[in-house]
Design a protein around this motif. Structure first.
Motif, mmCIF file in Angstrom:
data_model
loop_
_atom_site.group_PDB
_atom_site.id
_atom_site.type_symbol
_atom_site.label_atom_id
_atom_site.label_comp_id
_atom_site.label_asym_id
_atom_site.label_seq_id
_atom_site.Cartn_x
_atom_site.Cartn_y
_atom_site.Cartn_z
ATOM 1 N N LEU A 13 -7.999 -25.262 -3.776
ATOM 2 C CA LEU A 13 -8.325 -23.536 -3.707
ATOM 3 C C LEU A 13 -8.398 -23.118 -2.490
ATOM 4 N N PHE A 14 -8.111 -23.399 -1.600
ATOM 5 C CA PHE A 14 -7.849 -22.988 -0.063
ATOM 6 C C PHE A 14 -6.347 -22.682 -0.619
ATOM 7 N N LEU A 15 -5.763 -23.173 -1.100
ATOM 8 C CA LEU A 15 -4.337 -22.768 -1.310
ATOM 9 C C LEU A 15 -3.906 -21.408 -1.872
ATOM 10 N N VAL A 16 -4.683 -21.965 -2.754
ATOM 11 C CA VAL A 16 -4.387 -20.245 -4.392
ATOM 12 C C VAL A 16 -4.361 -19.334 -3.674
ATOM 13 N N LEU A 17 -5.989 -19.596 -2.498
ATOM 14 C CA LEU A 17 -6.983 -17.891 -2.227
ATOM 15 C C LEU A 17 -5.929 -17.676 -1.103
ATOM 16 N N PHE A 18 -4.665 -18.908 -0.759
ATOM 17 C CA PHE A 18 -4.069 -18.087 1.058
ATOM 18 C C PHE A 18 -3.115 -17.452 -0.256
ATOM 19 N N TYR A 19 -2.040 -18.451 -0.675
ATOM 20 C CA TYR A 19 -1.287 -17.352 -0.997
ATOM 21 C C TYR A 19 -1.302 -16.352 -2.745
ATOM 22 N N CYS A 20 -2.498 -16.226 -2.537
ATOM 23 C CA CYS A 20 -2.457 -14.846 -3.389
ATOM 24 C C CYS A 20 -3.152 -13.726 -2.475
ATOM 25 N N HIS A 21 -4.371 -14.217 -1.581
ATOM 26 C CA HIS A 21 -4.872 -13.111 -1.088
ATOM 27 C C HIS A 21 -3.967 -13.087 0.778
ATOM 28 N N GLY A 22 -3.446 -14.243 0.657
ATOM 29 C CA GLY A 22 -2.886 -14.565 2.263
ATOM 30 C C GLY A 22 -3.893 -14.412 2.943
ATOM 31 N N GLY A 23 -3.030 -14.503 4.955
ATOM 32 C CA GLY A 23 -4.573 -15.537 5.023
ATOM 33 C C GLY A 23 -4.343 -14.400 6.394
ATOM 34 N N PRO A 24 -4.948 -14.844 8.409
ATOM 35 C CA PRO A 24 -5.389 -14.052 8.606
ATOM 36 C C PRO A 24 -3.747 -12.574 9.150
ATOM 37 N N LEU A 25 -3.157 -13.478 9.204
ATOM 38 C CA LEU A 25 -1.653 -13.174 9.481
ATOM 39 C C LEU A 25 -1.383 -11.142 8.163
ATOM 40 N N GLU A 26 -1.559 -11.615 6.994
ATOM 41 C CA GLU A 26 -1.564 -10.771 6.113
ATOM 42 C C GLU A 26 -2.666 -10.172 6.358
ATOM 43 N N ASP A 27 -4.171 -10.222 6.656
ATOM 44 C CA ASP A 27 -5.394 -9.396 6.682
ATOM 45 C C ASP A 27 -4.155 -8.433 7.927
ATOM 46 N N ARG A 28 -4.026 -9.107 9.073
ATOM 47 C CA ARG A 28 -3.224 -8.281 9.939
ATOM 48 C C ARG A 28 -2.231 -7.054 9.118
ATOM 49 N N VAL A 29 -1.372 -7.338 8.989
ATOM 50 C CA VAL A 29 -0.003 -6.944 8.342
ATOM 51 C C VAL A 29 -0.840 -5.918 7.130
ATOM 52 N N ARG A 30 -1.704 -5.715 6.312
ATOM 53 C CA ARG A 30 -1.888 -4.726 5.694
ATOM 54 C C ARG A 30 -2.640 -3.977 6.188
ATOM 55 N N SER A 31 -3.837 -4.526 6.890
ATOM 56 C CA SER A 31 -4.596 -3.413 7.920
ATOM 57 C C SER A 31 -3.643 -2.810 8.542
ATOM 58 N N THR A 32 -2.886 -2.949 9.179
ATOM 59 C CA THR A 32 -2.421 -1.742 10.295
ATOM 60 C C THR A 32 -1.227 -0.422 9.410
ATOM 61 N N ILE A 33 -0.432 -1.739 7.559
ATOM 62 C CA ILE A 33 0.281 -0.533 7.183
ATOM 63 C C ILE A 33 -0.739 0.610 6.314
ATOM 64 N N GLN A 34 -2.035 -0.322 6.230
ATOM 65 C CA GLN A 34 -2.674 0.725 5.492
ATOM 66 C C GLN A 34 -3.225 1.910 6.218
ATOM 67 N N GLU A 35 -3.292 1.774 7.919
ATOM 68 C CA GLU A 35 -3.837 2.957 8.873
ATOM 69 C C GLU A 35 -2.743 4.001 9.083
ATOM 70 N N VAL A 36 -1.595 3.193 9.723
ATOM 71 C CA VAL A 36 -0.490 3.726 9.388
ATOM 72 C C VAL A 36 -0.393 4.893 7.966
ATOM 73 N N TYR A 37 -0.181 4.449 7.524
ATOM 74 C CA TYR A 37 0.045 5.286 6.140
ATOM 75 C C TYR A 37 -1.086 6.173 6.037
ATOM 76 N N LYS A 38 -2.228 6.145 6.286
ATOM 77 C CA LYS A 38 -3.267 7.393 6.520
ATOM 78 C C LYS A 38 -3.324 7.864 7.619
ATOM 79 N N ASN A 39 -2.460 7.562 9.181
ATOM 80 C CA ASN A 39 -3.011 8.612 9.864
ATOM 81 C C ASN A 39 -1.739 8.954 10.543
ATOM 82 N N CYS A 40 -0.693 9.256 9.319
ATOM 83 C CA CYS A 40 0.931 9.503 10.080
ATOM 84 C C CYS A 40 2.218 9.522 8.242
#
Length: 543
Positions: A13-40
């Motif tokens: 279950l952990f591996l499925v969730l990890f590769y489907c939704h990503g871990g902390p690293l993916e969350d950081r990348v995704r959050s940065t991309i979304q913030e940059v897109y929204k701001n500029c």
């Protein structure tokens, strides 16, 4: 349930969730991309997609923005974007596959032998005798780029494009210069179609898309945009974004090899995993290309001098980490970033902007595509740098704020485009002094037409309104109209008079490589002459 089974289920279950939704690293990348897109970026780039693969896994796909500004429908990771020059990698893989089917053929087989033509390049005996498909793939022929030929819809695959190429005069030394030439790559389209006995589109679909599972990927040349999930391209002109007609993109990409591929975030993840491998189809034992042939795609075949990436990504210019390109392989550049080897290709094609970066030693790939504007590839390259730093376990030197301002504060950014004022100037002469048909050996035919007192230049499917400049010379501005409006900047056309006469005998066009178009004289008699066609052939390639 036993403790062992419970533990096993938890791990799965952990591996499925990890590769489907990503871990902390993916969350950081995704959050940065979304913030940059929204701001500029949302006002500059209506749609953006990002894919990241690592160690054979698709670890992140992200989609932001809208497919078009009218409907406001959201981009998805299956939405198609034009790849532009990344299409060349598909062409090179296809040619490598077709060559492998013939014992007597490889990338070093001469074009002379492939086409049965000893005068393929009329202005160069050396190239006519020794040029190979590898010289085309590595841009080693020394011919200056001629993209405006894509506006001439009589330049079709096969003999017509080969005849235009045959008249070109080389600018650089054979195999000792780098002159990127999109049109020259169309030779590969013809070679692929003749070796494969099918259309380029069918060959790429059946021999690359289908084996790699790239089920969504398409071609502009066969696309019905009303039936697929596609992002509309937007081109910047005078500070505003304008939608790019699909009809224009279909015509522009008709020669295909460097222009016509469309793909999505999900499909490009599959393509990058293949490129980072050894020629086998990921997840199987099936071989797409033999290991050596696959590896040879990424060898260095041409050197790069003064690469544009170094204008903004060298430590001597103020950035903390350098990024450079030093050699050209088959359709992709070799370089270094943050002390790591990279393979990288980027392109801007009429409102589609793409970048793909591979780290072969770290099994990492990053793909970014967007519609709209990204001057000098700065945002794409900076975003790729940020993402790669994280996945390479290095401290990023960029963050959401710096991604919005880059290249500042490290250095001054490119100057903004300033719209030029073009005052209306009287023609000063009769329209009939200018009208007629003009021809050039390479560019073909252009017509000057009187359109209710306004001169219009018609070239292939393109039209330009001509407006005289404030000068005593016969210099005119060319304003793109109709299907190509907003697609190109204003060009200059200069009429030339016959010596000791006011009769206009020719004109030159700046962005057509300053090509000289000579006026066609009216036929004054009915005498016919026999001319010999330029050899183009193809008889040496199995049909």
């Amino acid at each position: 349930m036993s403790s062992r089974n419970l533990l096993y289920s938890s791990v799965v279950l952990f591996l499925v969730l990890f590769y489907c939704h990503g871990g902390p690293l993916e969350d950081r990348v995704r959050s940065t991309i979304q913030e940059v897109y929204k701001n500029c970026r949302k006002d500059k780039n209506p749609g953006v997609i990002v894919s990241v693969v690592k160690d054979g896994q698709n670890v992140l796909t992200e989609a932001l923005g809208v497919k078009d500004k009218i409907s406001g429908e959201a981009i998805t990771t299956d939405t198609l974007f034009g790849l532009g020059g990344i299409s060349a990698l598909f062409a090179n893989i296809l040619i490598a596959k077709k060559n492998a089917e013939y014992a007597e053929m490889d990338e070093d087989t001469t074009l002379r032998n492939l086409f049965g033509n000893n005068k393929l390049f009329e202005k160069s005996k050396l190239r006519s005798r020794y040029a190979t498909s590898l010289d085309v793939m590595a841009h080693r022929l020394g011919f200056k780029n001629t993209p405006y030929l894509f506006l001439d819809d009589t330049v079709t695959r096969g003999d017509p494009v080969i005849q235009r190429i045959s008249s070109m005069k080389p600018r650089g030394r054979f195999r000792d210069s780098f002159y990127y030439n999109e049109l020259m790559y169309s030779i590969l389209t013809t070679i692929g179609e003749r070796l494969g006995r099918d259309s380029w589109e069918n060959l790429v679909k059946n021999e690359i898309y289908t084996p790699l599972g790239m089920a969504k990927s398409k071609f502009f040349t066969t696309l019905d945009p009303s039936t697929v999930d596609i992002a509309r391209a937007y081109k910047e002109d005078d500070g505003s974004l304008f939608p790019v007609p699909f009809e224009f993109l279909k015509k522009w990409s008709s020669l295909c090899s460097t222009t016509c591929v469309l793909s999505s975030a999900n499909d490009m993840s599959k393509f990058m995993n293949y490129l980072l491998g050894n020629g086998s189809i990921p997840g199987t034992n099936d071989v797409l290309l033999a290991k050596k042939i696959h590896r040879d795609l990424f060898d260095a075949y041409n050197r790069l001098q003064d690469p544009s990436i170094e204008d903004y990504f060298l430590t001597i210019r103020g950035v903390p980490v350098s990024r450079t390109h030093f050699a050209y392989a088959m359709g992709i550049k070799r370089g270094m970033y943050n002390n790591e080897r990279i393979l990288e290709t980027a392109d801007d094609m009429h409102g589609y902007n793409t970048l793909m970066t591979l780290f072969p030693d770290r099994n990492l790939g990053i793909f970014i595509a967007m519609t709209g504007e990204d001057k000098k590839d700065l945002f794409r390259t900076a975003l790729s740098s940020y993402i790669s730093d994280l996945y390479l376990d290095k401290e990023p030197w960029l963050n959401s704020s710096l991604l919005c301002t880059f290249p500042e504060p490290f250095m001054k950014g490119p100057d903004p485009d300033t719209p030029k004022v073009h005052p209306v100037v009287p023609l000063g002469r009769l329209p009939t002094d200018f009208t007629g048909t003009y021809t050039n050996d390479i560019y073909g035919k252009m017509e000057i037409i009187d359109k209710s007192g306004v001169l219009e230049a018609k070239y292939g499917y393109a039209t330009f309104d001509l407006q005289r400049e404030e000068t005593t010379s016969l210099k005119f501005n060319m304003f793109p109209t109709g299907l190509i409006r907003h697609m190109f900047s204003v060009d200059d056309l200069r009429f030339r008079e016959m010596k000791n006469s006011t009769y206009i005998e020719a004109f030159t066009v700046d962005k057509f490589d300053d090509a000289k178009f000579e006026r066609v004289q009216p036929v004054t008699n009915t005498t016919t002459t026999t001319t010999t066609e330029k050899p183009a052939g193809g008889i040496a390639i199995p049909l």
